[in-house]
Write an enzyme that holds these catalytic residues in place. Structure first.
Site, short mmCIF file in Angstrom:
data_model
loop_
_atom_site.label_atom_id
_atom_site.label_comp_id
_atom_site.label_asym_id
_atom_site.label_seq_id
_atom_site.Cartn_x
_atom_site.Cartn_y
_atom_site.Cartn_z
N SER A 91 -4.34 -2.48 -0.13
CA SER A 91 -4.08 -2.18 -1.37
C SER A 91 -4.76 -3.35 -1.91
O SER A 91 -5.15 -3.97 -2.16
CB SER A 91 -2.96 -1.54 -1.73
OG SER A 91 -3.25 -1.55 -3.17
N HIS A 201 -3.76 3.92 -7.04
CA HIS A 201 -4.31 4.93 -6.31
C HIS A 201 -4.36 6.11 -6.75
O HIS A 201 -4.50 7.28 -5.47
CB HIS A 201 -4.11 4.62 -4.48
CG HIS A 201 -4.92 2.82 -3.93
ND1 HIS A 201 -5.41 2.05 -4.58
CD2 HIS A 201 -3.71 2.46 -3.57
CE1 HIS A 201 -4.90 0.72 -4.47
NE2 HIS A 201 -3.43 1.10 -3.76
#
Length: 307
Positions: A91, A201
């Site tokens: 991430s 996300h």
């Protein structure tokens, strides 16, 4: 020895992180002080002292990236010829990987992820968004439950593929809570809401993704060393690819375990900078060793191993 560099994401922050590098590495100390001036953030206070800001996304993100870059800088100070075959991050960690691989200047990266945190918070502030970890289910089962929820107009999406049997889902907090029992009925060993106020996300961050790309266009270098994308678990090396993949990164699931599996046969070990969270995940994904550099003494130990 063929090495891959890996970098942790949000959730790895702890008070005191980076202090060992700051106190033992001249270059790491200079990096923190330059970052404080450049970003107008008191990073000594943010990283080393108890404070509420460390868990606010716009501060959490530059704090974690700075800690990783300090660890990397301290290692390079000891062994500047140590090169990685490729780099990747989980991430937020993808931006640390981009920085060390020459796609972004270090200080500009910190400003960028500060804005990334703000953009994410802005998208989610009015939505009561959140994230939830689901343990013990196969990917397909989690994906099917998410599809079922979406068919009922609920905002629940697979967000992080961390390792087999561990997926994080993201969406509206009320929808996530309403589906806890669905995951448990399907056989989940544990379902736990995470202490997060953003839904990373997933499509809820569409606006944040667009704003981030505008910032990236200004500062990305034309070419850089190999980085693995969270969005497709493949290597990219230029600005054109980066803009497409990083636009997807905030609204697509993190394919972390897929990235490790795709490229583990090309390397002998992984080196994690600033945390040991990914080392824990890697133990469940790959037989390859992961060395975590969380303090200066870890660097000494690692260098003994690779001599």
């Amino acid at each position: 020895m063929n090495i891959a560099y890996i970098f942790p994401g949000q959730g790895s922050q702890v008070t005191g992180m980076g202090k060992s590098f700051y106190e033992n590495s001249k270059n790491a100390k200079e990096l923190l002080e330059s970052a404080s001036d450049f970003c107008k953030i008191d990073f000594k206070h943010l990283l080393f002292e108890e404070n509420e800001q460390l868990n606010k996304s716009e501060y959490t993100q530059p704090a974690i990236v700075l800690n990783s870059l300090m660890a990397y800088t301290a290692l390079m100070e000891q062994k500047s010829d140590l090169k990685a075959i490729f780099s990747l991050g989980h991430s937020l960690g993808e931006f640390s990987a981009l920085a060390v691989n020459g796609a972004l200047e270090f200080l500009q990266t910190l400003v960028l992820v500060n804005k990334r945190g703000l953009f994410m918070q802005e998208d989610c502030s009015k939505l009561e968004a959140g994230m939830m970890v689901v343990l013990g289910l196969e990917d397909q089962i989690v994906e099917n439950i998410c599809k079922k929820a979406q068919g009922e107009s609920k905002k629940i999406f697979a967000a992080n593929y961390n390792c087999d049997g561990q997926i994080v889902v993201a969406g509206l907090k009320s929808d996530l809570i309403s589906y806890e029992n669905e995951f448990k009925k399907a056989g989940a060993k544990r379902v736990m809401l995470l202490n997060m106020s953003v839904a990373s996300h997933c499509p809820l961050l569409e606006n944040a993704s667009l704003k981030l790309c505008i910032e990236l266009e200004k500062i990305l270098k034309p070419n850089f060393k190999a980085v693995i994308s969270n969005a497709n678990a493949k290597i990219y090396t230029d600005k054109e690819q980066a803009l497409k993949l990083l636009k997807s990164q905030l609204i697509s699931p993190v394919l972390y375990k897929q990235s490790i599996k795709n490229y583990e046969n090309e390397i002998d070990c992984f080196v994690e900078f600033g945390s040991n969270i990914l080392k824990g995940l890697n133990k469940k994904i790959s037989p390859k060793e992961t060395y975590s550099l969380t303090n200066f003494s870890d660097i000494d130990e690692f260098l003994k191993v690779i001599k």
